[in-house]
Each structure stands twice: as structure tokens, then as C-alpha cells.
Motif scaffolding. Sequence first.
Motif, PDB file in Angstrom:
ATOM      1  N   LEU A 308       1.172  -1.292  -0.480  1.00 36.86           N
ATOM      2  CA  LEU A 308       0.153  -0.112  -0.371  1.00 36.86           C
ATOM      3  C   LEU A 308       0.672   0.976  -0.122  1.00 36.86           C
ATOM      4  N   ARG A 311       2.077   1.759  -3.502  1.00 34.55           N
ATOM      5  CA  ARG A 311       1.262   2.300  -4.288  1.00 34.55           C
ATOM      6  C   ARG A 311       1.215   4.026  -4.000  1.00 34.55           C
ATOM      7  N   LEU A 312       1.053   4.056  -2.913  1.00 34.75           N
ATOM      8  CA  LEU A 312       0.390   5.553  -2.727  1.00 34.75           C
ATOM      9  C   LEU A 312       2.415   6.378  -2.938  1.00 34.75           C
ATOM     10  N   THR A 315       1.832   7.093  -6.708  1.00 31.29           N
ATOM     11  CA  THR A 315       1.553   8.168  -7.863  1.00 31.29           C
ATOM     12  C   THR A 315       1.852   9.539  -7.757  1.00 31.29           C
ATOM     13  N   VAL A 324       4.527  12.586  -3.120  1.00 29.89           N
ATOM     14  CA  VAL A 324       3.455  12.256  -1.973  1.00 29.89           C
ATOM     15  C   VAL A 324       4.487  11.111  -1.145  1.00 29.89           C
TER      16      VAL A 324
END
Lengths: 366, 366
Positions: A308, A311-312, A315, A324
Amino acid sequence: MRTSGPLWTGSLVLERILPVNVLGRWPARCVSPQRLRRQVLAILASWGMTEDAASITADHLLYADLCGIDSHGVGMLLHYHRAFREGALTIPAEVRVVSEGPGSALLDGGGGLGHVPADRAMRLAIGKARETGAAAVAVRNSGHFGAAGSYVGMATEAGLLGLATTNTLPPAVIPTFGVEPMLGTNAFAFAAPSAAGADFVLDMATSTASLGKSWNRWRAGRSIPPGWAIDSRGKPIRNGRVAASQRRLTPLGSSPENASHKGYGLAAMVEILCSALPGGHGVGHFFFAVDPTRFRDEGDVESAVDALGARLRATPPIDPGRPVLVAGDPEREARERRLESGIPLSRSVIEDMRTVARGSGVPFDL
Amino acid sequence: MRTSGPLWTGSLVLERILPVNVLGRWPARCVSPQRLRRQVLAILASWGMTEDAASITADHLLYADLCGIDSHGVGMLLHYHRAFREGALTIPAEVRVVSEGPGSALLDGGGGLGHVPADRAMRLAIGKARETGAAAVAVRNSGHFGAAGSYVGMATEAGLLGLATTNTLPPAVIPTFGVEPMLGTNAFAFAAPSAAGADFVLDMATSTASLGKSWNRWRAGRSIPPGWAIDSRGKPIRNGRVAASQRRLTPLGSSPENASHKGYGLAAMVEILCSALPGGHGVGHFFFAVDPTRFRDEGDVESAVDALGARLRATPPIDPGRPVLVAGDPEREARERRLESGIPLSRSVIEDMRTVARGSGVPFDL
């Protein structure tokens, strides 16, 4: 009702160190964590704190200083010192387990600082969660415990998910539609373990901003955003000094149209968990731990947390210069930097520490 | 990866019912809860849902309609129906306990709707918390479970404190500094029991606003506040229809300067609890219950919750016409009103229900 709470909250701190030169905020010296810890231990010992208690308290203070949460580290010592001298802080404090079940416990902090009872509470929660799968521990009659992230970090170090909350005094946050401060900046922290050394660590006040941030803006000659604080008629305050002295911070969300009722609801939830649930007076805490191995195979939860996070972080950002981040990233980066090159202490913190050392009759050595 | 999630999320719903006349939002008929429940039961039974499962699902849908949370009640049936017909929703679903400890459990929802596994999970958490003091239960491979408040309400009815979270699909919320939707509007609910019939019930999405609210503003001919959604360059969108179709909602806090990293952190926390912890695909949930009698004498926590609520409601409002509320107040007021005079259904919901009844081969009787 105990009236000592306000004396060691971060907000009053800032009122008391005024007037402070803007230069006072600038880093004046980098100090090694070991040296800073020795200074803290000497001071706490001089107040009559036991060696064990002083060691635990110093560890949690240093956690904040290492992670860049400067408002919750050794900068608090002057205020702890004042509270102690005014009789508002019991040292040594008797920390005891009031009641205990297989998955729960209630502790009494004995009117002392919060670090020791909070540390013991999270340790209990971790141990019990390993036995039962999940555990909740509350603390009553406690005090300022530093950074909430330090306690959820104990959970992830043990391989568990952890939650830590504390109410704070005095009130500094308005309820949505209200105009008087009714709740503290009530902190909420949650952490989940990583397999890659990048634990998820969310550590937040339930207000939009802190009184300290308002002061800092004013010191830097900048106005505060219109969403941080209101005046007695509900209008935004833009002067950080006025905002901090009026103590009408907004709950997270800032305004009713941007859902400040959610931040207000979170602040009230923290109040229930830390005050209504444990009882007692003044400051309380609540801790909760969950053992991920009760849910999935060893390591699976950690890998999912990492996936997770990856992925964040991957981005696309609005501004290429501002990627991010994931909760815990800024603190981890600060920690790595400061472990290597030392903890930058501002002039005002160094002067505070000198004052405390002198007042405590111990050598000043920073 | 299961791709069915989007089909029964509230957001897509709204895209699918467009174009809908503005009049479609107006209440067209008040229906008694009993009558509405009978209609729902007939529809769910026609899909092959067992009597028990249909009864539980109907109860949670009716909870939302009674409490005024119209976006999470029977208005969802058309979308459940479509998902079911497209094979994206398993009915009957096999809900099973995958693993269990004294204070924890993992359930599998079998790819069906979320109400039944969520209900069972919270019931398990309540039972275990009574035995151990606190318990955590997670659900994997589940679906839309309606209003999170309905499950924490089960905890307070049993005299416990409860927490319920769910992730949602598809992504509709940007991370702070990001421009692509990466998280759902991930819901978070917490409740604490009252001695006076005024339970504290916080039930919130972790985004500033929902896609539904954006649509509603557009339908009403009003712009949305600049804090709700951004475009691909990070600028605020003011047109509610554009905002909802672009799916770039802000996390609670709205902007980096107003601490949207906190709402983003809360959304990621929910994702960890509902996806990383239970594993599985698509939608998951997490529940947590605490027994207050492990901490204080029977009734003391409830009285303290009431005292806090009373203090908050009594604080002066900015606008005398808009008193300060406590989380749970609006839902309780709606429930009392609707139990007495029926549930107001908009024309569009009535037409949706007619379509579902016809498509399911059951009489339409609203």
C-alpha cells in the motif's frame, strides 16, 4: 478536579516563553542523542524520579526530538519543571494497575508525567494482545506523555498494530458551530508494522493545526491560513499570535462546509476513550493493540502494508518537487538524519534547558 | 483481484441514475418502516438470499433510512441488483469464520453483500469483548455493508464501546500532494453508550465530502466549496458534476495547509485495517469492541459520556439558530421523526425500487 493539566501542555508552554526573539527558533547547536539523554536523565533524577522512570521518560522525549516532533521532546522540560515546582506534578508518581482482565487493563498514573504509565499501558496491551489477539488499556490521572507516535511505535516494534490516544488540557478547540474552546487538541496515533523498515505511523492532533504552529507563523512574520482559528464571532483569525492567545482552534476540517464536524467528532471520541472510559481527573490515555498473526500468516500483513505504501508513494504528485508521502515517512527521514548528525536544538530550547538544569541543581552540559 | 467492488459503491450509483430530474430528489412519499422492510425482504428473497440473511440485511438498510443516512439505505438496492445480475455479487454467500482466538476473529464474506458478515463480525466482537475486555474482528472478501453507524450501534445496544471501519471501491480520494484517486471514501464509525438514550455515534467518511454530496449540489444548482475536490492540476473544482465524475475528492482537511495529510492518514489507516489486516480482495471491514465495565463501575462510563455531551450541547453557538450538536444527534432526531411519520422516499428512489421489484419478479408495494 485536578488543575495541573494546563501546566504541562504544549500550548501554555508557548505563552510562557514569550517574548522570545525570532532568532530563538533557529537551530543553534546539534547535540548527539546520547548527550541530550544524559542531560535529561540528570535533570529527572534531581527531581526524585527513579532511574527506571527517568530512563523511560527520556526515551519517549528523545523519540520526539529524533523524529523531528520538536514540540513534544526536551522542549517540554521547562514546563514539566515549572509544574513540578508548583506542586502540580507528582514525582515520584505511583503508577499502578487498578484492574485487569485477559484483554484489558486500567492504570492510574498517580498524577505524574504520562510517559511512564503510557509506556507500561502499551506494554500491557502488547502482551495481552499476544495472548488473546487484541487488547485495550486505559490510563487515568496521568499527565503529558509526549508524542503519541512513540507508543504506537512500541506496538510495531513488537510486530503488532497499535493505537494510542490522549486528551490534552486546557481546552483549545471549538466544537463545530460553537465559539468557546471545549476540547483539547486531543491526539490520535495509529501504526502498522512494515516488512521493509517503513512502518505506517499516523500521529495527529484532531485540530486542524496546533497553537504552536500559529505562534511559529507569527514569529516568522507570516499570517495563518483562514481555516486554523476563529474569533469570538466565528470569523477566521489571520494573526497567529492572536489565534494562539484566544485558543479557538478549529477541529480538523476547518469549517462546517468542509466537514469540521468530523474533526470535532474525532476529538470527542478521544475525550471519551481517555476521560469517560478510564475516569479520574485531568489527562488520560487509551491504547489498543492487535496481533496480525491472528489474522494472516506471519509477514503477510506487513507485506500488504508495504505494498500500500509503495502504491501511494508512486502516485504522481501535483508538484514534482513535492512527492506523495505516507504517514511515518517524515519522522523516519528526520530520525535517520538526526541519528547521524545530531539533534538540532534551537536557542530558546537550549536556554530553557540551561534554566531547568540550573533550577534543578545539575550541571548544564549541552 | 475482484473487480466487482465498484458496482455497489455509492459513487457509481449516482453516476448511473443520471440524468435524473432535480425533482427526483424531492420526497414523494412517506412509507412506514414495516412496509419498506417487507418490500426489501421480498426482493432479497427473490434473489435467493436466506430468510436470516435477508432479515439482517434489511435491518441494516432500514437503520440508514430511519437515521436519515439516505445514501446508504434502500437507495442502494438498484445497485446491489445490478451487481447481482452482472455476477459481481454472490447470493447466497457463504459467510464463514476463518480463524478465531479469545479476543479476535477473521471472517470471510464469500463475495456477497457486507451486511451479514459485518453483523456477524460485530456480534462476535461484542461476545468476545464481554469475555476478555476487548476484541477485534476483521472481514475479508465482503461487499458494501451500508452505514457503518449501524454496527457500532450494535455495540452500544449491548452496553459496549464499538468501532467499525470499511474500505470502499473504487478509489475516489487523492492523497495529499497527489492528483490521482488512490483510496476510497473509507468510512470510520465509533460509538459509546449513554445512560440517557443519547449514544455518542460518530459515522464519517474520511474524505471531506462524498461524491453524492457533490452531485446533490449540482442538482440543486449550487457550486461546491473549493475544499471538496481538485482537477488534474490540483486546482479546486467548483462544479459538483465535474467533481463527481473526475473522482478526485480531497481527504478530510481539504488542503495541505489545512492538514489534509490527517484525513489522508485516516483513510490509509482504514485501508490497512480493512484490507492489509484481513487480506482477501476488494472490500473488507474491521470491528472492535470494548467492555466499559472492565474499566469502571456499571453505568459510570455512560454517565460520563452523557456529561460530556451535555457540556458540548450547552456551549454557546456562533449562530443562535444553529446549536452545537454531538455526534449521533442528527441521526437520533431523524430516527424519532421517521419512526413516527414514516420514511420519506424520493421519486428517484421509488422508481429505482419499482425497477428492482419488477426485475426481481416480486410485487411492487410502496
